[in-house]
Design an enzyme around this catalytic site. Structure first.
Site, short mmCIF file in Angstrom:
data_model
loop_
_atom_site.label_atom_id
_atom_site.label_comp_id
_atom_site.label_asym_id
_atom_site.label_seq_id
_atom_site.Cartn_x
_atom_site.Cartn_y
_atom_site.Cartn_z
N LEU A 187 0.85 -1.18 0.00
CA LEU A 187 0.00 0.00 0.00
C LEU A 187 0.89 1.23 0.00
O LEU A 187 1.82 1.34 0.80
CB LEU A 187 -0.91 0.02 1.24
CG LEU A 187 -2.15 -0.88 1.24
CD1 LEU A 187 -2.89 -0.74 2.56
CD2 LEU A 187 -3.07 -0.56 0.08
N ASP A 188 0.60 2.18 -0.89
CA ASP A 188 1.34 3.43 -0.93
C ASP A 188 1.11 4.22 0.36
O ASP A 188 0.10 4.01 1.05
CB ASP A 188 0.90 4.28 -2.12
CG ASP A 188 1.26 3.64 -3.45
OD1 ASP A 188 2.30 2.95 -3.52
OD2 ASP A 188 0.52 3.84 -4.43
N PRO A 189 2.00 5.17 0.68
CA PRO A 189 1.79 5.98 1.89
C PRO A 189 0.44 6.69 1.92
O PRO A 189 -0.15 6.85 3.00
CB PRO A 189 2.96 6.98 1.82
CG PRO A 189 4.04 6.23 1.11
CD PRO A 189 3.33 5.41 0.07
N ALA A 237 -2.33 5.57 0.95
CA ALA A 237 -3.42 4.61 1.12
C ALA A 237 -3.55 4.15 2.56
O ALA A 237 -2.59 4.12 3.33
CB ALA A 237 -3.20 3.41 0.21
#
Length: 325
Positions: free
Chosen positions: A51-53, A55
């Site tokens: 998960l990207d930051p 998200a």
């Protein structure tokens, strides 16, 4: 016939299972892993998917011997609730990046009717080619794309196949489009936001993303990082044991000899299988052949411990591929 040595349990350095965390915004998946390593007191922690930051939401963490199952646990569909910012294009395809184009100043303005957007969104249901974002973990000649982008080098990720099973437009308020997406693993929602904006002619980027489900794990299983850090003991209570993982795979219980064969990675014939009633007696559920997601089979011993993941052959023989003892 070669005599099999008794199986000796592997020395345990910590817990085994999956801890499903509700990742907060602003940290990386690796940050979440590092924090949980301290909480659990073990180095053997990894994450399933990334998960990207920007998200939040479901991030399954594999712990102990479950790290060997990470690839299998990542195979299921993902469910996302997202907000796209229409009229803005950035270099990262989300609102954390630098604005490179303002769609409001382009010839076409942001659509005001959800129906018009929904008609275009239908192009993005099914399997199609998409380009990973320039700032992503995708490797280019062995180097992460985001590292090249930060060094101001040219980033040209190769196109990949992505699959969207459902793309539901929920609402449009001003320039913010709220939608729900069900997709296969490896799909880039940031790229979807960017590509939808291009198709609409106004540009778009991702403003908010929450993962509600990853394979068999949902927000119902998740615990927040704050809760884990306030009460370290809660981590063990929320740990999904290995015996309950991969519920869509068929299961067999093996005899004592079958357990020894499994531990040594040797093939299993039906003579090493216990009757199906044995699985019921130790609380092991097994889907029917029609419901099973693949030819992989979970192998348990008589106590209900998961020994291995095997592959079945047409002759009914099981070949252990991932041995967990």
């Amino acid at each position: 016939m070669r005599r099999l040595r008794p199986v000796r349990p592997s020395p345990q350095t910590g817990p085994d299972g999956v801890l499903v965390v509700d990742k907060p915004r602003g940290i990386t998946s690796h940050d979440a892993v590092a924090r949980c390593r301290r909480i659990l007191g073990t180095r053997r922690v990894g994450h399933v998917g990334t998960l990207d930051p920007i998200a939040t939401g479901v991030l399954p963490l594999v712990v102990g011997r479950s790290t060997r199952l990470a690839m299998l646990l990542s195979e299921g569909n993902k469910v996302y609730h997202s907000i796209f910012r229409l009229g803005v294009v950035t270099d990262t395809y989300d609102t954390t990046g630098t604005v490179v184009a303002d769609g409001m100043r382009q010839e076409r303005s942001v659509p005001s009717a959800p129906d018009a957007i929904e008609a275009v969104s239908r192009r993005f249901v099914g399997t199609f080619t998409q380009f990973p974002p320039p700032y992503s973990a995708k490797k280019i000649d062995g180097i992460r794309a985001y590292r090249l982008a930060r060094r101001q080098e040219v980033v040209a990720p190769k196109p990949v196949k992505g699959t969207v099973h459902q793309f539901e437009i929920e609402s449009l308020k001003d320039d913010r489009l709220t939608c729900r997406i069900i997709c296969a693993p490896g799909f880039y929602v940031r790229s979807l936001a960017h590509d939808l904006g291009q198709a609409l002619g106004c540009g778009a980027c991702l403003e908010d993303l929450r993962r509600e489900q990853s394979s068999a794990f949902s927000l119902d299983h998740a615990v927040t990082m704050d809760q884990l850090e306030r009460d370290h003991g809660s981590a063990m209570r929320h740990l999904v044991p290995m015996s309950e993982l991969l519920p869509n795979l068929r299961s067999v219980v093996v005899t004592e000899r079958g357990a020894r064969l499994t531990a040594h990675g040797n093939a299993l014939t039906p003579t090493e299988f216990e009757p199906s009633s044995a699985a019921v007696s130790v609380g092991i559920a097994s889907p029917s052949l029609e419901e099973a997601s693949s030819g992989k089979v979970k192998v348990y011993d008589r106590s209900g411990s998961l020994l291995a993941i095997a592959e079945s052959s047409t002759a009914g023989i099981l070949h252990p591929r991932i041995v967990l003892v």
